[in-house]
Design a protein around this motif. Structure first.
Motif, PDB file in Angstrom:
ATOM      1  N   VAL A 129       0.843  -1.200   0.000  1.00 16.33           N
ATOM      2  CA  VAL A 129       0.000   0.000   0.000  1.00 16.33           C
ATOM      3  C   VAL A 129       0.880   1.253   0.000  1.00 16.33           C
ATOM      4  O   VAL A 129       0.625   2.210  -0.736  1.00 16.33           O
ATOM      5  CB  VAL A 129      -0.956  -0.006   1.209  1.00 16.33           C
ATOM      6  CG1 VAL A 129      -1.640   1.348   1.371  1.00 16.33           C
ATOM      7  CG2 VAL A 129      -2.003  -1.108   1.050  1.00 16.33           C
ATOM      8  N   ARG A 130       1.925   1.244   0.817  1.00 13.93           N
ATOM      9  CA  ARG A 130       2.829   2.399   0.877  1.00 13.93           C
ATOM     10  C   ARG A 130       3.515   2.627  -0.468  1.00 13.93           C
ATOM     11  O   ARG A 130       3.576   3.770  -0.952  1.00 13.93           O
ATOM     12  CB  ARG A 130       3.892   2.166   1.955  1.00 13.93           C
ATOM     13  CG  ARG A 130       4.929   3.290   2.070  1.00 13.93           C
ATOM     14  CD  ARG A 130       6.017   2.907   3.050  1.00 13.93           C
ATOM     15  NE  ARG A 130       6.679   1.674   2.650  1.00 13.93           N
ATOM     16  CZ  ARG A 130       7.482   0.978   3.448  1.00 13.93           C
ATOM     17  NH1 ARG A 130       7.723   1.380   4.685  1.00 13.93           N
ATOM     18  NH2 ARG A 130       8.049  -0.142   3.003  1.00 13.93           N
ATOM     19  N   ASP A 131       4.015   1.558  -1.101  1.00 10.62           N
ATOM     20  CA  ASP A 131       4.728   1.699  -2.371  1.00 10.62           C
ATOM     21  C   ASP A 131       3.804   2.237  -3.469  1.00 10.62           C
ATOM     22  O   ASP A 131       4.170   3.151  -4.219  1.00 10.62           O
ATOM     23  CB  ASP A 131       5.325   0.361  -2.807  1.00 10.62           C
ATOM     24  CG  ASP A 131       6.494  -0.068  -1.932  1.00 10.62           C
ATOM     25  OD1 ASP A 131       6.982   0.774  -1.146  1.00 10.62           O
ATOM     26  OD2 ASP A 131       6.914  -1.233  -2.015  1.00 10.62           O
ATOM     27  N   LEU A 132       2.621   1.654  -3.573  1.00 13.88           N
ATOM     28  CA  LEU A 132       1.670   2.124  -4.575  1.00 13.88           C
ATOM     29  C   LEU A 132       1.204   3.543  -4.247  1.00 13.88           C
ATOM     30  O   LEU A 132       1.001   4.364  -5.143  1.00 13.88           O
ATOM     31  CB  LEU A 132       0.464   1.180  -4.645  1.00 13.88           C
ATOM     32  CG  LEU A 132       0.686  -0.137  -5.380  1.00 13.88           C
ATOM     33  CD1 LEU A 132      -0.516  -1.059  -5.177  1.00 13.88           C
ATOM     34  CD2 LEU A 132       0.926   0.088  -6.863  1.00 13.88           C
ATOM     35  N   GLY A 133       1.048   3.826  -2.965  1.00 12.90           N
ATOM     36  CA  GLY A 133       0.619   5.164  -2.559  1.00 12.90           C
ATOM     37  C   GLY A 133       1.650   6.229  -2.887  1.00 12.90           C
ATOM     38  O   GLY A 133       1.296   7.320  -3.352  1.00 12.90           O
ATOM     39  N   ILE A 134       2.926   5.925  -2.671  1.00 16.11           N
ATOM     40  CA  ILE A 134       3.991   6.875  -3.015  1.00 16.11           C
ATOM     41  C   ILE A 134       3.976   7.156  -4.504  1.00 16.11           C
ATOM     42  O   ILE A 134       4.072   8.306  -4.952  1.00 16.11           O
ATOM     43  CB  ILE A 134       5.365   6.326  -2.581  1.00 16.11           C
ATOM     44  CG1 ILE A 134       5.484   6.340  -1.055  1.00 16.11           C
ATOM     45  CG2 ILE A 134       6.501   7.146  -3.210  1.00 16.11           C
ATOM     46  CD1 ILE A 134       6.716   5.635  -0.524  1.00 16.11           C
ATOM     47  N   TRP A 135       3.863   6.093  -5.289  1.00 11.80           N
ATOM     48  CA  TRP A 135       3.839   6.266  -6.753  1.00 11.80           C
ATOM     49  C   TRP A 135       2.661   7.138  -7.167  1.00 11.80           C
ATOM     50  O   TRP A 135       2.812   8.070  -7.960  1.00 11.80           O
ATOM     51  CB  TRP A 135       3.767   4.906  -7.433  1.00 11.80           C
ATOM     52  CG  TRP A 135       3.893   5.006  -8.916  1.00 11.80           C
ATOM     53  CD1 TRP A 135       5.028   4.928  -9.656  1.00 11.80           C
ATOM     54  CD2 TRP A 135       2.823   5.235  -9.850  1.00 11.80           C
ATOM     55  NE1 TRP A 135       4.746   5.093 -10.986  1.00 11.80           N
ATOM     56  CE2 TRP A 135       3.407   5.283 -11.139  1.00 11.80           C
ATOM     57  CE3 TRP A 135       1.450   5.392  -9.728  1.00 11.80           C
ATOM     58  CZ2 TRP A 135       2.646   5.486 -12.284  1.00 11.80           C
ATOM     59  CZ3 TRP A 135       0.686   5.605 -10.869  1.00 11.80           C
ATOM     60  CH2 TRP A 135       1.293   5.645 -12.131  1.00 11.80           C
TER      61      TRP A 135
END
Length: 212
Positions: free
Chosen positions: A167-173
């Motif tokens: 979730v964090r990785d996709l959210g940052i992107w």
């Protein structure tokens, strides 16, 4: 090439590479959806509401836009529904369910009863864990994904860590590539000029990352 094929490499966690400018279409399509009327299309309603809370913890509104303002939860849910392959969908759904289980253990509440501070506590337990603990989660996750390894019991804590990291990785992107952040937070030049390798900092976005 259709949108699903173009976006397929925008994946989960550090093991996938987030690429493809065409993904902006899906990201921007989420920006005008009414927040109060949103119903997830991939996650169930409970896990969808939890995803909104999780993202608000990771990307709170400060002097820059927060996750809810940019509809990042809607984007991630749509990505999982329209783009992710079967394995990614299965892992993400399992991770969301693992988080629901561990949430109850961590704060003694069901997801539907959780308040913002409860989600802060749950997210901090995993994403804020020390390196040794994070490494143990990764090792546990790897063991469950190895078809030649002995059967390993389900671990809701390791699953929660994997889910939150995704979730964090996709959210940052999504945050960095949203129109609002790209034009109003990052260094944005709608008509880039010639390359100049040596500029005063104030003439080069004041040290901000350049919006692509």
């Amino acid at each position: 090439m259709n949108r699903r094929q173009v976006l397929k490499n925008i994946g989960l966690g550090a093991g996938y590479v987030m690429v493809a400018p065409a993904a902006f279409n899906l990201l921007q399509s989420c920006k005008s959806e009414p927040k109060n009327e949103w119903q997830p299309v991939f996650l169930n309603a409970t896990n969808g509401a939890a995803l909104v809370h999780i993202l608000d913890v990771i990307f709170p509104k400060t002097d820059t836009p927060g996750a809810s303002e940019l509809n990042i939860a809607q984007f991630i849910d749509s990505y999982m529904d329209e783009v992710a392959d079967d394995r990614q969908k299965k892992e993400f759904e399992a991770g969301a369910n693992a988080f629901a289980l561990s949430f109850k253990e961590n704060v003694d509440k069901e997801l539907t009863d959780g308040e913002h501070e409860d989600f802060e506590k749950a997210v901090a337990k995993y994403l804020g864990a020390d390196k040794e603990t994070r490494d143990a989660y990764v090792k546990r996750i790897s063991a469950t994904q190895d078809p030649e390894a002995p059967e390993v019991d389900f671990d809701a804590h390791a699953g929660s860590y994997a889910y939150l990291a995704t979730v964090r990785d996709l959210g940052i992107w999504a945050w960095k590539n949203s129109e609002e952040v790209g034009e109003n937070v990052l260094w944005y030049d709608p008509i880039p000029g010639v390359y100049q390798g040596c500029l005063p900092l104030e003439e080069a976005g004041g040290g901000k990352t350049m919006s692509l």
